[in-house]
Write a protein that holds these residues in place. Structure first.
Motif, PDB file in Angstrom:
ATOM      1  N   VAL A  55       0.721  -0.718   0.186  1.00  0.00           N
ATOM      2  CA  VAL A  55       0.035   0.090   0.140  1.00  0.00           C
ATOM      3  C   VAL A  55       0.980   0.772   0.398  1.00  0.00           C
ATOM      4  O   VAL A  55       0.223   2.270  -0.556  1.00  0.00           O
ATOM      5  CB  VAL A  55      -1.151   0.072   1.478  1.00  0.00           C
ATOM      6  CG1 VAL A  55      -1.948  -0.904   1.350  1.00  0.00           C
ATOM      7  CG2 VAL A  55      -0.283   0.368   2.589  1.00  0.00           C
ATOM      8  N   SER A  56       2.361   0.775   0.417  1.00  0.00           N
ATOM      9  CA  SER A  56       2.962   2.085   0.717  1.00  0.00           C
ATOM     10  C   SER A  56       3.974   2.260  -0.942  1.00  0.00           C
ATOM     11  O   SER A  56       5.326   3.373  -0.657  1.00  0.00           O
ATOM     12  CB  SER A  56       3.049   2.183   1.964  1.00  0.00           C
ATOM     13  OG  SER A  56       2.861   2.043   3.022  1.00  0.00           O
ATOM     14  N   VAL A  57       3.550   1.607  -1.586  1.00  0.00           N
ATOM     15  CA  VAL A  57       4.779   1.383  -2.989  1.00  0.00           C
ATOM     16  C   VAL A  57       4.832   2.618  -3.195  1.00  0.00           C
ATOM     17  O   VAL A  57       6.521   3.030  -3.735  1.00  0.00           O
ATOM     18  CB  VAL A  57       4.016   0.938  -3.870  1.00  0.00           C
ATOM     19  CG1 VAL A  57       3.313   1.148  -4.541  1.00  0.00           C
ATOM     20  CG2 VAL A  57       5.323   0.205  -5.384  1.00  0.00           C
ATOM     21  N   ASP A  58       4.143   4.097  -3.546  1.00  0.00           N
ATOM     22  CA  ASP A  58       4.937   5.652  -4.400  1.00  0.00           C
ATOM     23  C   ASP A  58       4.841   6.364  -3.076  1.00  0.00           C
ATOM     24  O   ASP A  58       4.848   7.100  -3.271  1.00  0.00           O
ATOM     25  CB  ASP A  58       3.366   5.877  -4.691  1.00  0.00           C
ATOM     26  CG  ASP A  58       2.876   5.141  -6.175  1.00  0.00           C
ATOM     27  OD1 ASP A  58       3.354   4.456  -6.316  1.00  0.00           O
ATOM     28  OD2 ASP A  58       1.411   4.610  -6.448  1.00  0.00           O
ATOM     29  N   SER A  59       5.540   5.470  -1.513  1.00  0.00           N
ATOM     30  CA  SER A  59       5.716   6.712  -0.822  1.00  0.00           C
ATOM     31  C   SER A  59       6.794   6.434  -0.335  1.00  0.00           C
ATOM     32  O   SER A  59       7.185   7.423   0.925  1.00  0.00           O
ATOM     33  CB  SER A  59       4.324   6.428   0.658  1.00  0.00           C
ATOM     34  OG  SER A  59       3.229   6.435  -0.004  1.00  0.00           O
ATOM     35  N   TYR A  60       7.543   5.875  -0.800  1.00  0.00           N
ATOM     36  CA  TYR A  60       9.408   5.061  -0.068  1.00  0.00           C
ATOM     37  C   TYR A  60       9.741   5.111  -1.349  1.00  0.00           C
ATOM     38  O   TYR A  60       9.276   4.485  -2.199  1.00  0.00           O
ATOM     39  CB  TYR A  60       9.516   4.417   0.517  1.00  0.00           C
ATOM     40  CG  TYR A  60       8.778   3.648   0.438  1.00  0.00           C
ATOM     41  CD1 TYR A  60      10.214   2.327  -0.223  1.00  0.00           C
ATOM     42  CD2 TYR A  60       7.770   2.952   0.727  1.00  0.00           C
ATOM     43  CE1 TYR A  60       9.693   1.071   0.012  1.00  0.00           C
ATOM     44  CE2 TYR A  60       7.221   1.609  -0.104  1.00  0.00           C
ATOM     45  CZ  TYR A  60       8.634   0.526  -0.190  1.00  0.00           C
ATOM     46  OH  TYR A  60       7.821  -0.863  -0.441  1.00  0.00           O
ATOM     47  N   GLY A  61      11.064   5.000  -1.482  1.00  0.00           N
ATOM     48  CA  GLY A  61      12.316   4.721  -2.504  1.00  0.00           C
ATOM     49  C   GLY A  61      13.333   5.941  -3.082  1.00  0.00           C
ATOM     50  O   GLY A  61      13.245   6.049  -2.296  1.00  0.00           O
TER      51      GLY A  61
END
Length: 551
Positions: A55-61
């Motif tokens: 669910v957090s794939v677009d919130s970190y990296g």
């Protein structure tokens, strides 16, 4: 795979043992390869499944290198952590770097984040809206990596001891690495936060002692060899904020007194002031020299009808002094001014200048001063009141030292240990860490120093001291060309008033020049002694001494 038959081998004989072993190895190798591919495929499929469920794939990296690839800015305003108290229960975005990151469990990670001199604790907790994958990623970010963080500011029940911001923490909702730091680091920034192993030069840092927490003390050479990492330490940021502040306060006070900021040459066509301790360089097809001070030019400007001048600039001294208070390149805070009737008028300006700087450092830079002094446990700097700065005649200072057991002549120059001893005596007698010695012996001053009318062996010159160590040398200057030429010839060693580096200087006084005096401070020394630091190299961003010209 089937074993080869005699017919298949082209021979009527059965296969050898070696051939059978080789075939078996080939079979095992193929099986292992197939198994590895199967595992790789399974892991890839699992990752794809996890990513799909993250669910957090677009919130970190890790972000692409800003400026090198197409990158769509978020447009979110960035916040200064100094304002965090006003932002309780607000979601903020800010740039910072990682002091420490650790995974507490599969669902919880903590980070210590820093921005300038401010540090804050951040929490990453798994929930329906935040994945375990993000917790793991955040908890494993390498120390010193630069981040863009978004999170909610929350007040905490108990003060946080590990951060400078003690009453609030950040509940992270997004974290992106802008620039990843390579590990391992050649120097841990947290080690640069700790005091030096000793008050020496730090030349034996390889033999650094151990402290009670079993971490090795990192010596000065190791720190200077990795200076960009060393300078990240909060204590070093504080030192250079204070150093900047001294320059700003110097200009602020003197500007209000009518001083004009000047910039004099640092490349000279001839060695001046006697020619000793100068750096020679090649200037096209001829030699040139780096300026030891702006002294001659300051005086020539007074002769040019500039009544009050000041300068902040580099000073170069080719002195092979490997001490804790000497540099071959330092920053000079210089001033020169007319006076009306007595050179003590100049001394009064210099005293009030320093009292202004000290008092404003105490008020405007209290946070930075306390941060540095907390590491070195230095006594607070004792200040006299305006008009009550101890002015001690040189002869009286000599007598104070003799009464305390020192052996020295009436006109001997003071050694560094004697200066420090006198500083302790002055502190005991006058309760002041700042004082002036006046009327120095003429023989130990530059040739342009005005002789004393009271005693021809003394001079109208003075030094200023902090914690018993010199920060300024100054004097009334000779403003008559004939007397100046005479004193230059008599000086030990003699100085030629008609020399290439001195003729223009001497001649400028033939056209009428008012009485004047001034002095030159060493900026790094002011900072060193104000903060009580053990080594002046700590007060220079990239210090230069007889052994060091890099980085």
């Amino acid at each position: 795979m089937t074993e080869p038959t005699p017919e298949a081998s082209g021979s009527g004989e059965p296969p050898s043992k070696n051939a059978l072993k080789k075939a078996q190895k080939e079979k095992e190798k193929a099986e292992k390869k197939a198994a590895a591919k199967a595992r790789e495929l399974a892991e890839r499929q699992k990752k794809e499944a996890d990513d799909a469920a993250d669910v957090s794939v677009d919130s970190y990296g890790e972000l692409p290198l800003i400026g090198s690839k197409d990158f769509k800015p978020t447009g979110k305003p960035r916040v200064d952590l100094a304002d965090i108290e006003k932002l309780e229960d607000t979601e903020i975005t800010f740039r910072c770097w990682v002091e420490n990151a650790r995974v507490q469990s599969a669902k919880l990670a903590f980070l210590n984040l820093r921005q300038g001199l401010n540090t804050v604790q951040a929490v990453v907790a798994a929930s329906d809206k935040l994945s375990k994958q993000m917790v793991k990623f955040c908890g494993n970010v390498s120390t010193e990596s630069t981040l863009a963080v978004t999170g909610l500011v929350k007040k905490v029940k108990e003060p946080i001891k590990s951060a400078s911001i003690k009453d609030f923490e950040i509940h992270i909702t997004a974290l992106f690495i802008e620039v990843k730091a390579e590990v391992p680091l050649p120097l841990q920034v947290e080690d640069a936060e700790r005091p030096l192993p000793s008050e020496g030069l730090g030349d034996e840092d390889e033999k650094a002692s151990e402290t009670g927490d079993a971490r090795p003390l990192v010596g000065l050479n190791t720190r200077l060899n990795n200076r960009t990492l060393d300078l990240r330490a909060k204590i070093n940021h504080a030192i250079f904020v204070i150093k900047s502040g001294v320059c700003a306060l110097f200009q602020e006070f003197l500007s209000q007194k009518g001083f004009i900021l000047i910039h004099t040459p640092k490349i000279l066509g001839a060695a001046s002031e006697g020619g000793a301790n100068v750096f020679e360089l090649k200037y096209f097809d001829r030699p040139a020299y780096l300026a030891q001070s702006p002294q001659f030019y300051k005086q020539m400007l007074i002769a040019s009808r500039f009544q009050k001048v000041m300068e902040i600039g580099p000073v170069f001294r080719a002195e092979n002094s490997n001490t804790a208070r000497h540099l071959t390149e330092f920053t000079g805070l210089d001033l020169e001014m007319e006076f009306q009737e007595n050179y003590h008028e100049v001394m009064s300006v210099l005293e009030d200048l320093m009292l202004f700087i000290f008092k404003e450092l105490n008020s405007r830079y209290e946070k930075e001063t306390e941060l540095v002094r907390s590491a070195y446990h230095v006594e607070e700097f004792k200040l006299p009141e305006s008009g009550k700065v101890p002015r001690i005649p040189f002869t009286e200072g000599i007598q104070m030292l003799r009464d305390a057991g020192e052996e020295l002549g009436d006109y001997d120059d003071l050694t560094t240990p004697q200066e420090k001893h006198l500083g302790r005596l002055v502190l005991e007698k006058y309760n002041s860490d700042f004082y002036v010695l006046d009327q120095f012996p003429l023989a130990i001053r530059p040739a342009y120093t005005m002789p004393s009318p009271a005693n021809p062996l003394l001079s109208n010159s003075y030094d200023m001291f902090m914690r018993g160590q010199e920060i300024l040398s100054g004097a009334q200057r000779i403003h008559n060309a004939d007397l100046l030429a005479e004193m230059m010839r008599k000086h030990d060693p003699p100085v030629d008033p008609n020399g290439l580096g001195t003729k223009d200087y001497v001649e400028c006084f033939r056209y009428g020049c008012p009485p004047h005096g001034g002095g030159g401070f060493g900026l790094e020394r002011i900072v060193q002694f104000w903060l009580g630091l053990p080594n002046i190299r700590m007060c220079s961003l990239f210090p230069r001494d007889p052994q060091r010209v890099i980085p």
